[in-house]
Write an enzyme that holds these catalytic residues in place. Structure first.
Site, PDB file in Angstrom:
ATOM      1  N   ALA A   1       0.825  -1.218   0.000  1.00 47.76           N
ATOM      2  CA  ALA A   1       0.000   0.000   0.000  1.00 47.76           C
ATOM      3  C   ALA A   1       0.854   1.261   0.000  1.00 47.76           C
ATOM      4  O   ALA A   1       0.477   2.289  -0.572  1.00 47.76           O
ATOM      5  CB  ALA A   1      -0.922  -0.006   1.226  1.00 47.76           C
TER       6      ALA A   1
ATOM      7  N   ASP B   1      -5.993  -0.518   8.543  1.00 49.78           N
ATOM      8  CA  ASP B   1      -6.517  -1.649   9.327  1.00 49.78           C
ATOM      9  C   ASP B   1      -5.449  -2.737   9.283  1.00 49.78           C
ATOM     10  O   ASP B   1      -5.510  -3.687   8.507  1.00 49.78           O
ATOM     11  CB  ASP B   1      -7.823  -2.135   8.694  1.00 49.78           C
ATOM     12  CG  ASP B   1      -8.429  -3.290   9.494  1.00 49.78           C
ATOM     13  OD1 ASP B   1      -8.066  -3.460  10.678  1.00 49.78           O
ATOM     14  OD2 ASP B   1      -9.250  -4.023   8.912  1.00 49.78           O
TER      15      ASP B   1
ATOM     16  N   PRO C   1       4.436  -7.848   8.169  1.00 45.76           N
ATOM     17  CA  PRO C   1       4.340  -7.053   6.947  1.00 45.76           C
ATOM     18  C   PRO C   1       4.047  -5.577   7.177  1.00 45.76           C
ATOM     19  O   PRO C   1       4.095  -4.793   6.240  1.00 45.76           O
ATOM     20  CB  PRO C   1       3.174  -7.720   6.211  1.00 45.76           C
ATOM     21  CG  PRO C   1       2.343  -8.330   7.283  1.00 45.76           C
ATOM     22  CD  PRO C   1       3.275  -8.693   8.399  1.00 45.76           C
TER      23      PRO C   1
END
EC number: 2.5.1.16
Lengths: 304, 304, 304, 304
Positions: free
Chosen positions: C143, C160, C169
């Site tokens: 992301a 989230d 991660p």
């Protein structure tokens, strides 16, 4: 891994005693008509079969349990041809019995077909194809009923049963009434062998009561035991017979019989192991002598 | 009790293997110069001595551990007079040794005086007054140093030590250099005995390495074992000697010697127990043969 | 059941703190490229998603977690149209966002496609079909990389994410560099919300550091929290914004906005809940003020 | 330490839910006439008082519990002079009450003198000398009997009781009959406050029933709650009054009253904390509304 594992199987042997097994994978979990079944890959003992919360056998040391159960009785018999197993779902008893070349017929009667099918699917290393051997017949029914109704006789009969838990399927297979039925289905040289509870001297009630009860039906009853690491215990077994006596054969004779039968692959059982199994420590003998209980259909034994 | 107990002692034997003991009372907890000490009243095994998180002995079954350690070596020796103990803090080894009437002198050398004082206070049933027996001398120092410096010799020497944990006090008492020192302090008929790790066939590295290492200093080395319930395991021991061999005496001879010495109170050891202890199962023999390790001061053994 | 259950999930939150969950069934266990995934049916909290040994959400109380994460930020924004989610694998965030009728586009970027597929298969009640909603686009990639490269802006962005574990991660999605990237991708009225560590006053380092770090990129930063039973803790969250302030809206205004948007199915969030979430106890405020740490790419935060 | 700790306190909150606390030292363990008492030094929460297996308060966060119980009711009352405590063995309630300068008399009635003596000895930080304050009177007897027989009235009455366990000493202090007795012993401006069960929305039966029962005796009943880390839960409390209402005072008013009374040392309670405590999440309100139970002497509430 620096943090502790997070999946655990905890086996309680007493309200304040438990063993924790870190688990790699819970493989199967379900309920048959008779018991709760789990197949678990533990980190230390590998794959385990668990019935009603109790480890029955583990990849790591099932050879100890199964060689202990099977070979003393079969080796004791000079030429066993017909063998019956009461229980024995994993199929490892078949594997071990088939090592004795004189055996022509093995009848296994287990009440719980689902467990047998699960073992075939998830524990193929236990049976190693033995279920398909043409000498083997498997029936799914109440073994006591079968023995009451049949006219067949056997040279060796094994009871490979879980402990007699409350509501478990096995508790009527530990009584004097049952052993008298078994006695009638044995040949004159016949021998039976069974697992028979912990050898922990203060948990000896089960083992002692089973031996006492066997003695109501058989002239010869011998305790023996092996340390089963996944049980955290030295576990008791018993041989009972009409005439043959496992204490009467020497380590050399055991090794000779195994050699004559060309049985060379055993990992656990041989002459010296035979001696170690049948020599019972004094405290266990004492505890056994103190327990007078005889198990009957109307006074069954229920363990924790 | 319908709800589970809430105080637990959890003994880890492996990162994913642990045993849970419900606790009635934690009696004492502290750190000596050498180790963490706990005295715990467990529900099942009664009072336990725990060093560095490992149960050393329990009220329930310390007789098994201590009779196993002491009587084979002393019974093997025809007339033991002088005995040395390396470690042995609880005093139960003194109690057992004093049963042999020929013994005139017992020297116990334990590095950890605080543990000995705690055992006197909290575990009086272990020593049963033996510390006050005039035959007994106790010194608090490094036993290896003592043996290197003394000129005295002994008929029997015991090593009653905790496992060789990292940073624990015992790891230099398991090496070939140490055993050579011990050998020089033994009389010609001398015998040593020691606890020597789990008999679990896949945790046999410690036991096998100790036996290999003993064999660099002694012509006779024999493994033996007893099931110790509070250890959840059959536990290994070893006898080593310059000439005497425990495999050469029969059950009858053991019983005769005990009888001649008027030793009648043993709960665990007798002739049949002797046979059961020294007959080693095949898988343990196999695992032992595969392990070639010899322990040396610069390659010490550290267990989990 | 009179005996304790034997299958347990034990979540460690500290080397000497753990929570034991009795398990009905371990449903799935595996390793993705990024994390260890378990789907577990616990007896008390129902189905749970566990990543790297930490419960992420449970059937029993995922509504608390997800309503807490989603609705304050969306309700604060007068007319949110475009929403981005960083992480959010279970799909429950989609379900909650879709309740706000003004939302026209939701982009979810999660690095771990396997987890998303597992959630679709095993946790369908979490997403309730939201993955198929035409307003939703899901991309499987880093992301941060996505946000650095895109020119798109969003009204609300959610993080989230699991806790920033070592080797996990997520740890580069908690830094000031990352928040500056996020800030550029927000519209002028834009709001972000994220889970932000335990509200336990002595474990507040993570929460406080996240808030401090957010403050390097956003003029408005507000802590808030909800009690999540399956976490055994009141859990911290944060809202950050360029101008809108969640403390400036009253309980009545929250209820009015939800009513205007015809959002009636919420189980947890409403005006009074808003007040309870954003009023922070004094000890937490104190601990937060004492922690000065700012998280940066070269000084990442790693939790236990 | 690289290996896990071996002493644990395991608190069961449900047959399949438990919290494990690694323990540094078990300080005291015993049975009074009324309950099993443990004083435990946990690694994470420091010293803890445990009654019948349940943590009552911990060094780490007892300030949260005790400030939550005491200050809302006392701050609500404009000028509290006489205070009664039912239970309150640790003495921390005394410590907190004494911060309010208008208080002239505190009567504590606890049934279990042994617990109070143990707290004085082992938890002196809880009471900080308050037992010796001349305003304090302590009586050891059944508080219900005392309240039924006395003619004295109080401005504030606290119930600082353990959960109503089966066979525990407290279950008759949670009934409507008892609350009616309490009501008669309150002044017109009188307020009561009590701990009242978990705020976990699915374990709300206890909290809701207590509130319903209070409502049979008091016109004003308000739920409130704080997160108590050592309970692993947000814990419910209740204020009940004849006329005063804690929802009617603002954060500013709370801060002003504390300031007027020169109470500056609180770690947890202030105006913003007051708001956070009395704003109840929607799911808890829903669960509370669904529970209709009223507790009576002949239908007592017993928790796990």
């Amino acid at each position: 891994m620096t943090t502790p594992t997070w999946k655990w199987f905890i086996e309680y042997t007493h309200p304040t005693q438990a063993h924790m097994h870190g688990v790699e994978q819970f493989i199967y979990s379900g309920k048959t008509k008779y018991q709760v079944v789990e197949i678990i890959d533990t980190d230390f003992y590998g794959r385990c079969l668990v019935l009603d919360g109790k480890i029955q056998s583990s990849e790591y040391d099932e050879y100890i349990y199964h060689e202990t159960l099977i070979h003393p009785a079969l080796t004791l018999h000079p030429e066993p041809k017909s063998v019956m197993i009461v229980g024995g779902g994993e199929g490892a008893v078949l594997r071990e019995i088939l090592r004795h070349p004189s055996v022509e017929r093995i009848l296994m009667v287990d009440i719980d077909q689902e467990v047998v099918e699960l073992c075939k699917e998830y524990l193929p290393e236990w049976s190693q194809g033995a279920f398909k051997n043409p000498k083997v017949e498997v029936r799914f029914m109440d073994a006591r009923k079968y023995l009451e109704d049949t006219a067949e006789t056997f040279d060796v009969i094994y009871m490979d049963l879980p402990e007699p838990l409350d509501d478990g399927p096995a508790y009527l297979l530990f009584t004097q009434e049952f052993y008298q039925v078994v006695s009638k289905r044995l040949t004159d040289n016949g021998v039976i062998a069974l697992q028979a509870g912990s050898f922990n001297p203060r948990l000896l009630e089960c083992h002692a009561a089973v031996c006492n009860t066997l003695a109501t039906a058989f002239p010869v009853v011998c305790s023996y035991a092996s340390f089963i690491p996944s049980y955290d215990a030295t576990w008791g077994f018993a041989v009972a017979a009409k005439s043959l006596n496992p204490l009467a054969i020497s380590a050399e004779e055991v090794d000779k019989r195994l050699s004559d039968r060309k049985i060379t692959e055993l990992k656990y059982y041989d002459g010296e192991t035979h001696i170690s199994m049948f020599a019972v420590p004094k405290d266990v003998r004492t505890a056994k002598n103190e327990e007078k209980r005889i198990i009957a259909d109307d006074r069954p034994l229920i363990t924790y």
